[in-house]
Design a protein around this motif. Structure first.
Motif, PDB file in Angstrom:
ATOM      1  N   GLY A  67      -6.377   7.780 -10.606  1.00 29.55           N
ATOM      2  CA  GLY A  67      -6.877   8.846 -11.468  1.00 29.55           C
ATOM      3  C   GLY A  67      -7.824   9.786 -10.757  1.00 29.55           C
ATOM      4  N   ALA A  68      -8.441   9.318  -9.664  1.00 30.26           N
ATOM      5  CA  ALA A  68      -9.453  10.106  -8.978  1.00 30.26           C
ATOM      6  C   ALA A  68      -9.021  10.619  -7.603  1.00 30.26           C
ATOM      7  N   ARG A  69      -7.945  10.072  -7.043  1.00 32.92           N
ATOM      8  CA  ARG A  69      -7.532  10.504  -5.708  1.00 32.92           C
ATOM      9  C   ARG A  69      -6.019  10.469  -5.565  1.00 32.92           C
ATOM     10  N   GLU A  70      -5.546  11.251  -4.627  1.00 30.63           N
ATOM     11  CA  GLU A  70      -4.113  11.357  -4.369  1.00 30.63           C
ATOM     12  C   GLU A  70      -3.711  10.409  -3.247  1.00 30.63           C
ATOM     13  N   CYS A 102       3.355   7.730  -1.587  1.00 33.88           N
ATOM     14  CA  CYS A 102       4.452   8.411  -2.277  1.00 33.88           C
ATOM     15  C   CYS A 102       5.737   8.078  -1.526  1.00 33.88           C
ATOM     16  N   MET A 103       6.696   7.564  -2.240  1.00 27.77           N
ATOM     17  CA  MET A 103       7.962   7.171  -1.625  1.00 27.77           C
ATOM     18  C   MET A 103       8.956   8.334  -1.664  1.00 27.77           C
ATOM     19  N   PRO A 104       9.695   8.547  -0.579  1.00 22.65           N
ATOM     20  CA  PRO A 104      10.668   9.640  -0.539  1.00 22.65           C
ATOM     21  C   PRO A 104      11.986   9.290  -1.227  1.00 22.65           C
ATOM     22  N   CYS A 105      12.072   8.093  -1.793  1.00 22.74           N
ATOM     23  CA  CYS A 105      13.297   7.670  -2.457  1.00 22.74           C
ATOM     24  C   CYS A 105      12.925   6.798  -3.652  1.00 22.74           C
ATOM     25  N   PRO A 106      13.866   6.556  -4.560  1.00 19.60           N
ATOM     26  CA  PRO A 106      13.563   5.712  -5.714  1.00 19.60           C
ATOM     27  C   PRO A 106      13.208   4.288  -5.284  1.00 19.60           C
ATOM     28  N   ALA A 147      13.530  -5.812  -1.134  1.00 19.79           N
ATOM     29  CA  ALA A 147      12.583  -6.578  -1.951  1.00 19.79           C
ATOM     30  C   ALA A 147      11.172  -6.471  -1.396  1.00 19.79           C
ATOM     31  N   LEU A 148      10.292  -5.856  -2.155  1.00 17.98           N
ATOM     32  CA  LEU A 148       8.884  -5.731  -1.826  1.00 17.98           C
ATOM     33  C   LEU A 148       8.102  -6.009  -3.098  1.00 17.98           C
ATOM     34  N   THR A 149       6.834  -6.291  -2.963  1.00 16.60           N
ATOM     35  CA  THR A 149       5.981  -6.398  -4.142  1.00 16.60           C
ATOM     36  C   THR A 149       5.534  -4.992  -4.487  1.00 16.60           C
ATOM     37  N   LEU A 150       6.051  -4.471  -5.566  1.00 17.39           N
ATOM     38  CA  LEU A 150       5.785  -3.110  -5.968  1.00 17.39           C
ATOM     39  C   LEU A 150       5.310  -3.053  -7.412  1.00 17.39           C
ATOM     40  N   ALA A 151       4.420  -2.139  -7.688  1.00 17.45           N
ATOM     41  CA  ALA A 151       4.045  -1.832  -9.061  1.00 17.45           C
ATOM     42  C   ALA A 151       4.628  -0.469  -9.367  1.00 17.45           C
ATOM     43  N   LEU A 152       5.468  -0.387 -10.369  1.00 14.89           N
ATOM     44  CA  LEU A 152       6.132   0.857 -10.696  1.00 14.89           C
ATOM     45  C   LEU A 152       5.570   1.435 -11.972  1.00 14.89           C
TER      46      LEU A 152
END
Length: 92
Positions: free
Chosen positions: A38-41, A77-81, A87-92
């Motif tokens: 919320g505070a940084r990119e 930021c990912m360049p693809c979906p 398989a990675l640990t990701l929060a979407l």
């Protein structure tokens, strides 16, 4: 003890080394990174000396002790979906 300056010295030229926040303790680096959005990119990294309420795959607890483990979350930021990544640990 970890610090942003130490990481920058260890990884000169690494863009994320200068964009790293190091905290002594957090419940979860993933939660801390999500709050920081919320505070940084992105890109940035949240790193913790100790993590007390992290979550691993399939709901497993992920505890990290100070001086023994390294816990971090990289917000990028990912360049693809995300679904197209291995398989990675990701929060979407």
């Amino acid at each position: 003890m970890l610090s942003g300056d130490l990481l920058s010295a260890l990884a000169p030229g690494c863009a994320l080394a200068g964009a790293t926040t190091v905290v002594d303790e957090t419940g979860s680096t993933m939660d801390a990174a999500r709050e920081a959005l919320g505070a940084r990119e992105p890109p940035f990294v949240v790193c913790a000396e100790r993590q007390s309420a992290g979550r691993g795959r399939e709901g497993r607890a992920w505890i990290a002790q100070a001086g023994l483990d390294l816990s971090f979350t990289a917000a990028i930021c990912m360049p693809c979906p995300a679904e197209s990544l291995p398989a990675l640990t990701l929060a979407l």
